[in-house]
Scaffold this motif. Structure first.
Motif, short mmCIF file in Angstrom:
data_model
loop_
_atom_site.label_atom_id
_atom_site.label_comp_id
_atom_site.label_asym_id
_atom_site.label_seq_id
_atom_site.Cartn_x
_atom_site.Cartn_y
_atom_site.Cartn_z
N LEU A 104 0.90 -1.19 0.10
CA LEU A 104 -0.01 -0.14 0.01
C LEU A 104 0.93 1.23 0.04
N THR A 105 1.93 1.08 0.72
CA THR A 105 2.96 2.37 0.79
C THR A 105 3.51 2.68 -0.56
N LEU A 106 4.10 1.50 -1.30
CA LEU A 106 4.66 1.67 -2.60
C LEU A 106 3.60 1.92 -3.52
N ALA A 107 2.30 1.37 -3.70
CA ALA A 107 1.36 1.64 -4.77
C ALA A 107 0.53 2.77 -4.77
N LYS A 108 0.26 3.15 -3.36
CA LYS A 108 -0.86 4.08 -3.21
C LYS A 108 -0.49 5.50 -2.31
N ASP A 109 0.99 5.12 -1.86
CA ASP A 109 1.45 6.30 -0.98
C ASP A 109 0.78 6.50 0.29
N LEU A 110 0.45 5.29 0.97
CA LEU A 110 0.04 5.28 2.49
C LEU A 110 1.08 5.77 3.15
N ASN A 111 0.60 6.67 4.17
CA ASN A 111 1.65 7.11 5.19
C ASN A 111 2.03 6.14 5.92
N LEU A 112 3.18 5.61 6.06
CA LEU A 112 3.88 4.71 6.59
C LEU A 112 3.96 4.95 8.20
#
Length: 456
Positions: A51-59
């Motif tokens: 999700l972080t790589l594909a959608k720029d989720l705030n890790l």
């Protein structure tokens, strides 16, 4: 000396709360609990990373909120209650380029709202009591085997998490090679055997067979030392070391301090898309695996604990009704995570509470800069952890004593796996269960029990 009857009621309540808190966080072995905390990372890390790589989720935000979730659920329930990503919502986000973070958060909030209402109204507890145990076992078996198959893919093939696709066969050698994964798997089997209690049984057999002589005492001592090693924790540390070696620049680029936390703006279109494409497919999985199966597995593993479907449904609802507004990944509990943490030694709330503290510290100190290290983490090693978590969950079905119950369980499990739908498997299991009951209408006893094999 003050008479307990003269203590103000509020002090009695506070003392009761404090005692319960201490009891829920009590543990016999800190190494076993720490090791158990690693049992859920095989599911958590790949989905968060994707999700972080594909959608720029705030890790950074996700680490902070999931860390708080872990700590709170550990103190409330006193068992290694996991905090896992909502998998259907994550899968839709990764596969659909138009399903962004606002849609993800809208889906999480809608799912949480429904679960919260079902919990508060008492309907979830009613559903839990009505579902036959053979159907619950079918869902658990399907989920466990699904985890195991995904784990084998992680071990055999390179993974592109940003696209949720395999990227060719994994080479035998290297810092993320097939040989490394196989060595890690053999190490876990050597240490843990078929389960955390395996060595305890072996010790009793050794004493009975060989007597209290010097040789048997040495053997028991050696087995005790081996079984006390935190295998999952050691493997996770190995993965961190290898990740740093594979990407040394990642450590140099660390930026200290938490990521900025902002309220996610959700449009009407995002609410609509989130509900239709995220909530509708996620809701059956959340009800069946994140509430019903979790409660049943908790009862199996910790019969002394009173964990109701109502409380689990409410906590899942509250987690996301708060965190999703700020960009925290939609989360739920999961039977697979509980089985994995139990497999590696988790026996109390301390297991997930310490994991929560670890996530919270990482989120506050390093924020989203942790992503650069996670990208380099050996995926084959994560696959090994996920494999044993899945197998432990699937093994719950071994208590099916009759052919009829096993038949219902396998129908439910098979349809769930082939159809890739827990809801479809559940429906099939319920239909088969009632058809089998209808065959026994001539039996007065069966007529009176056509509906219920009640859960505890």
């Amino acid at each position: 000396m003050e008479n307990p009857s003269q203590i103000p009621p509020q002090n009695n309540k506070f003392g009761h709360f404090t005692n319960k808190l201490k009891k829920n966080l009590a543990f016999k072995s800190k190494w076993a609990e720490l090791n158990g905390a690693m049992g859920d990372l095989g599911t958590y890390i790949p989905i968060v990373l994707a999700l972080t790589l594909a959608k720029d989720l705030n890790l950074g935000t996700t680490l902070i909120f999931t860390g708080v979730y872990n700590f709170v659920t550990g103190t409330i329930y006193g068992v290694p209650m996991p905090v896992q990503p909502m998998k259907s919502i994550a899968a839709e986000a990764i596969s659909n380029p138009n399903f962004g973070i606002p849609e993800v958060m809208a889906a999480g909030i809608c799912t949480a709202s429904i679960l919260f209402v079902l919990g508060v109204s008492g309907l979830m507890q009613l559903v839990y009591k009505l579902i036959p145990i053979s159907v619950v076992r079918g869902i658990q078996l399907a989920q466990g085997l699904s985890f195991a198959m995904t784990a084998v893919k992680y071990v055999r093939n390179m993974q592109d998490f940003s696209k949720s696709k395999s990227a060719g066969e994994r080479p035998w050698l290297g810092l993320d090679g097939l040989l490394l994964a196989l060595i890690c798997a053999c190490f876990i089997i050597l240490i843990n055997g078929s389960g955390c209690d395996d060595y305890n049984n072996d010790e009793e057999e050794t004493e009975a067979d060989f007597g209290p002589n010097l040789s048997s005492r040495r053997r028991r001592r050696l087995k005790k030392i081996i079984s006390s090693l935190p295998s999952a924790f050691i493997i996770f540390l190995l993965g961190i070391v290898l990740a740093i070696i594979r990407g040394p620049k990642a450590v140099k680029d660390f930026k200290f301090g938490p990521s900025s936390i902002e309220i996610v703006k959700i449009s009407k279109h995002s609410w609509k898309e989130g509900f239709i494409k995220g909530t509708i497919p996620q809701l059956p999985l959340s009800i069946l695996n994140s509430v019903i199966a979790v409660c049943k597995l908790s009862t199996d593993l910790f019969p002394e604990k009173d964990i109701s479907a109502t409380s689990v449904s409410v906590t899942v609802g509250l987690m996301n009704l708060i965190g999703c507004w700020f960009g925290g990944m939609p989360c739920c509990h999961g039977a697979g995570g509980l089985a994995g943490q139990y497999k590696f030694g988790g026996r109390s709330g301390f297991c997930v509470a310490i994991l929560g503290v670890f996530k919270l510290v990482l989120g506050l100190v390093l924020g989203s800069s942790m992503l650069k290290v996670l990208v380099q983490f050996p995926v084959g090693v994560l696959g090994v952890l996920l494999l044993f978590a899945g197998i432990e969950l699937a093994m719950c079905c071994r208590d099916m004593s009759s052919k009829e119950d096993s038949f219902v369980m396998l129908i439910c499990s098979g349809v769930s796996l082939v159809g890739s739908s827990a809801a479809l498997g559940f429906l099939s299991g319920i239909v088969v269960y009632f058809l089998l009951r209808l065959r026994k209408l001539g039996d007065a006893h069966s007529c009176s029990t056509i509906w219920f094999h009640r859960n505890p």
